[in-house]
Design a protein around this motif. Structure first.
Motif, PDB file in Angstrom:
ATOM      1  N   ASP A  78      13.994   1.876  -9.071  1.00 60.58           N
ATOM      2  CA  ASP A  78      13.432   2.791 -10.080  1.00 60.58           C
ATOM      3  C   ASP A  78      13.051   4.127  -9.445  1.00 60.58           C
ATOM      4  O   ASP A  78      13.316   5.201 -10.001  1.00 60.58           O
ATOM      5  CB  ASP A  78      12.230   2.139 -10.784  1.00 60.58           C
ATOM      6  CG  ASP A  78      11.211   1.595  -9.801  1.00 60.58           C
ATOM      7  OD1 ASP A  78      11.593   1.309  -8.643  1.00 60.58           O
ATOM      8  OD2 ASP A  78      10.028   1.478 -10.165  1.00 60.58           O
ATOM      9  N   VAL A  79      12.442   4.076  -8.257  1.00 64.98           N
ATOM     10  CA  VAL A  79      12.053   5.303  -7.550  1.00 64.98           C
ATOM     11  C   VAL A  79      13.307   6.110  -7.208  1.00 64.98           C
ATOM     12  O   VAL A  79      13.359   7.331  -7.365  1.00 64.98           O
ATOM     13  CB  VAL A  79      11.286   4.948  -6.248  1.00 64.98           C
ATOM     14  CG1 VAL A  79      10.979   6.188  -5.434  1.00 64.98           C
ATOM     15  CG2 VAL A  79      10.021   4.183  -6.568  1.00 64.98           C
ATOM     16  N   TRP A  80      14.325   5.405  -6.746  1.00 65.63           N
ATOM     17  CA  TRP A  80      15.576   6.048  -6.337  1.00 65.63           C
ATOM     18  C   TRP A  80      16.208   6.795  -7.515  1.00 65.63           C
ATOM     19  O   TRP A  80      16.513   7.981  -7.428  1.00 65.63           O
ATOM     20  CB  TRP A  80      16.509   4.977  -5.789  1.00 65.63           C
ATOM     21  CG  TRP A  80      17.781   5.467  -5.156  1.00 65.63           C
ATOM     22  CD1 TRP A  80      19.041   5.327  -5.648  1.00 65.63           C
ATOM     23  CD2 TRP A  80      17.921   6.152  -3.902  1.00 65.63           C
ATOM     24  NE1 TRP A  80      19.960   5.876  -4.792  1.00 65.63           N
ATOM     25  CE2 TRP A  80      19.303   6.394  -3.711  1.00 65.63           C
ATOM     26  CE3 TRP A  80      17.025   6.607  -2.934  1.00 65.63           C
ATOM     27  CZ2 TRP A  80      19.797   7.053  -2.584  1.00 65.63           C
ATOM     28  CZ3 TRP A  80      17.519   7.258  -1.811  1.00 65.63           C
ATOM     29  CH2 TRP A  80      18.883   7.478  -1.654  1.00 65.63           C
ATOM     30  N   LEU A  95       7.632  10.503  -5.845  1.00 67.21           N
ATOM     31  CA  LEU A  95       8.769   9.580  -5.788  1.00 67.21           C
ATOM     32  C   LEU A  95       9.270   9.634  -4.346  1.00 67.21           C
ATOM     33  O   LEU A  95       9.890  10.613  -3.921  1.00 67.21           O
ATOM     34  CB  LEU A  95       9.841  10.018  -6.779  1.00 67.21           C
ATOM     35  CG  LEU A  95       9.378   9.899  -8.229  1.00 67.21           C
ATOM     36  CD1 LEU A  95      10.185  10.796  -9.145  1.00 67.21           C
ATOM     37  CD2 LEU A  95       9.444   8.444  -8.688  1.00 67.21           C
ATOM     38  N   ASP A  96       8.950   8.600  -3.604  1.00 76.12           N
ATOM     39  CA  ASP A  96       9.184   8.616  -2.159  1.00 76.12           C
ATOM     40  C   ASP A  96      10.595   8.114  -1.842  1.00 76.12           C
ATOM     41  O   ASP A  96      10.854   6.914  -1.905  1.00 76.12           O
ATOM     42  CB  ASP A  96       8.118   7.739  -1.483  1.00 76.12           C
ATOM     43  CG  ASP A  96       8.218   7.792   0.025  1.00 76.12           C
ATOM     44  OD1 ASP A  96       9.132   8.482   0.547  1.00 76.12           O
ATOM     45  OD2 ASP A  96       7.394   7.136   0.700  1.00 76.12           O
ATOM     46  N   HIS A 148      14.981   7.721 -10.457  1.00 80.61           N
ATOM     47  CA  HIS A 148      14.132   8.781 -10.977  1.00 80.61           C
ATOM     48  C   HIS A 148      14.089   9.963 -10.005  1.00 80.61           C
ATOM     49  O   HIS A 148      14.233  11.123 -10.387  1.00 80.61           O
ATOM     50  CB  HIS A 148      12.735   8.196 -11.222  1.00 80.61           C
ATOM     51  CG  HIS A 148      11.864   9.034 -12.086  1.00 80.61           C
ATOM     52  ND1 HIS A 148      10.594   8.680 -12.422  1.00 80.61           N
ATOM     53  CD2 HIS A 148      12.067  10.228 -12.663  1.00 80.61           C
ATOM     54  CE1 HIS A 148      10.054   9.616 -13.164  1.00 80.61           C
ATOM     55  NE2 HIS A 148      10.933  10.561 -13.326  1.00 80.61           N
ATOM     56  N   GLY A 149      13.912   9.656  -8.718  1.00 78.04           N
ATOM     57  CA  GLY A 149      13.826  10.694  -7.691  1.00 78.04           C
ATOM     58  C   GLY A 149      15.119  11.488  -7.582  1.00 78.04           C
ATOM     59  O   GLY A 149      15.101  12.718  -7.468  1.00 78.04           O
ATOM     60  N   GLU A 178       2.275  12.640  -9.054  1.00 79.69           N
ATOM     61  CA  GLU A 178       3.240  11.568  -8.820  1.00 79.69           C
ATOM     62  C   GLU A 178       4.110  11.909  -7.601  1.00 79.69           C
ATOM     63  O   GLU A 178       4.470  13.061  -7.388  1.00 79.69           O
ATOM     64  CB  GLU A 178       4.145  11.418 -10.050  1.00 79.69           C
ATOM     65  CG  GLU A 178       5.041  10.199  -9.941  1.00 79.69           C
ATOM     66  CD  GLU A 178       6.082  10.114 -11.060  1.00 79.69           C
ATOM     67  OE1 GLU A 178       6.539   9.008 -11.335  1.00 79.69           O
ATOM     68  OE2 GLU A 178       6.426  11.159 -11.642  1.00 79.69           O
ATOM     69  N   SER A 206      15.104   2.589  -0.580  1.00 87.91           N
ATOM     70  CA  SER A 206      14.180   2.947  -1.669  1.00 87.91           C
ATOM     71  C   SER A 206      14.336   2.019  -2.875  1.00 87.91           C
ATOM     72  O   SER A 206      15.462   1.702  -3.268  1.00 87.91           O
ATOM     73  CB  SER A 206      14.453   4.385  -2.126  1.00 87.91           C
ATOM     74  OG  SER A 206      14.371   5.267  -1.043  1.00 87.91           O
ATOM     75  N   VAL A 234       9.267  14.848  -5.480  1.00 88.99           N
ATOM     76  CA  VAL A 234      10.206  13.993  -4.748  1.00 88.99           C
ATOM     77  C   VAL A 234      10.040  14.226  -3.241  1.00 88.99           C
ATOM     78  O   VAL A 234      10.139  15.370  -2.770  1.00 88.99           O
ATOM     79  CB  VAL A 234      11.673  14.301  -5.131  1.00 88.99           C
ATOM     80  CG1 VAL A 234      12.599  13.266  -4.503  1.00 88.99           C
ATOM     81  CG2 VAL A 234      11.830  14.319  -6.637  1.00 88.99           C
TER      82      VAL A 234
END
Ligand SMILES: Cc1ncc(COP(=O)(O)O)c(C=O)c1O
Length: 392
Positions: free
Chosen positions: A380-382, A31-32, A384-385, A29, A377, A356
């Motif tokens: 959700d990505v933000w 998270l960009d 979580h990351g 995974e 970003s 990340v």
């Protein structure tokens, strides 16, 4: 086969990109937190509004105008009118991108080996453009003093002493990114005046990249475009759809020029030949430009909301952690001060081991122990990351 020295890039992977490739290959995974392509960040584009202006009869006509079609340039004039500046259409030159606009200006102003001054930290794109045009970049530092921001709202200032010392007989222009990427600082009125005076005195052009001008963090901020003003310096203001309308795929930008009467007409006449040589802007995009620019607020509002929300979440996450945030006035990125290493590994690599992705500040000429993240970003990505960032 021999190739030009201009394209003799170092093409190998760095540790971070190698790690990223491996992680992707193993299906890990990612998270960009660097996503800065607005078309891939979950904003609501309205196809029924954005696409019809492309499908008009004018899109099938070819009018080879070096600076672009007058209707399209009039729309750019309107954009500046909304910012309080009146830029006549004959001083507006359309290009396919801001990068191309830089290249046109470097070719207008510089012979091979001539020099252009650029801020450090700054966006790494300029190294490539300058090299392709055989122009030498010289850096002038921006100084960071977080204490200053309380008094003047500007934590970053231009080091004018070093800037002046870097000017020599081959210097042709000063580039200013306003607000800067990635530091997000606008220049103060005093700096603006000093830059204009310096350029006028030394006969240097001032190239001002305002692609992020409209993205001030504070809702009550009123950043002033450099298109406003009648200083004695030859000034080229750059902007375009990739940020102003969040439409990088449409490939349309512009140069708005101003300057003293003894320089401006010749500059424009020469620029016209550069533009006429390529005639690079296509008809459908020019046809659609007035409609897109007049509706820019619909996407700009979504982006400003995302940036402010992400910034608030970031600040909450940083409280009590081993990292902090560099003061920010505008733009789409944030710079964080982080531990240089985590268990002997550079911070960005350690973050990637946790899934990340962040950018090392060195990419932008920042000192070690800094990372750059994109405030575009997706939420959700933000969230979580940020949780997974190794900052305690
Ligand atoms: C400061 C700055 N100038 C120019 C560009 C390039 O813009 P364009 O897509 O119009 O070439 C970017 C892209 O991120 C940027 O950050």
């Amino acid at each position: 086969m021999r190739f030009s020295a201009r394209t003799g890039w170092e093409l190998g992977e760095n540790m971070l990109t190698a790690k990223l490739r491996e992680r992707r290959a193993h299906g890990g995974e990612i998270l960009d937190l660097t996503a800065s392509n607005p078309t891939a960040c979950g904003f609501a584009y309205e196809p029924e509004v954005l696409l019809p202006p492309l499908a008009v009869p004018a899109a099938l006509e070819y009018e080879p105008e070096p600076f672009g079609l007058e209707r399209a340039r009039t729309a750019v004039r309107e954009y500046y009118r909304d910012h309080g500046a009146d830029v006549p259409v004959d001083r507006i030159c359309l290009t396919t991108s801001t990068s191309e606009a830089y290249s046109y200006l470097f070719r207008l102003l510089c012979d091979p080996g001539d020099e252009v001054l650029i801020a450090r930290p700054s966006y790494p794109l300029f190294d490539f453009i300058a090299r392709l045009d055989s122009v030498v970049l010289r850096e002038y530092p921006l100084r960071y003093d977080p204490g200053a921001s309380a008094a003047s709202a500007h934590a970053w200032t231009i080091d004018f002493e070093t800037l002046r010392g870097a000017i020599n007989a081959r210097t042709r222009a000063i580039v200013l990114v306003h607000p800067n990427n990635p530091t997000g600082n606008y220049v103060s009125d005093a700096e603006r005046e000093e830059l204009e005076t310096l350029c006028a005195r030394q006969e240097l052009a001032l190239i001002v990249d305002e692609v992020f001008l409209d993205y001030a963090i504070r809702a009550d901020a009123k950043p002033r475009t450099f298109a406003l003003g009648n200083g004695d310096a030859l000034c080229f203001v750059l902007s375009g759809l990739s940020k102003v309308c969040a439409l990088p795929q449409m490939k349309l930008s512009w140069i708005a020029a101003r300057g003293p009467e003894n320089m401006l007409p010749e500059a424009l006449a020469r620029l016209e030949v550069v533009a006429d040589t390529f005639l690079s802007v296509n008809a459908p995009t020019q046809a659609a430009l007035p409609s897109w620019l007049s509706r820019r607020h619909r996407l700009q509002d979504q982006i400003r909301e995302r940036v402010r929300r992400n910034l608030a979440l970031l600040d909450a996450r940083l409280r009590g952690s081993h990292a902090d945030r560099i003061a920010l006035e505008g733009g789409w990125t944030a710079v964080l001060r982080v531990p240089r290493e985590i268990q002997g590994q550079p911070f960005a690599e350690a973050a990637l081991d946790r899934g990340v992705l962040v950018q090392p500040g060195e990419f932008y000429g920042l000192p070690e122990g800094r990372i750059v993240v994109s405030l575009l970003s997706p939420p959700d990505v933000w969230e979580h990351g940020l949780k997974l960032l190794p900052i305690g």
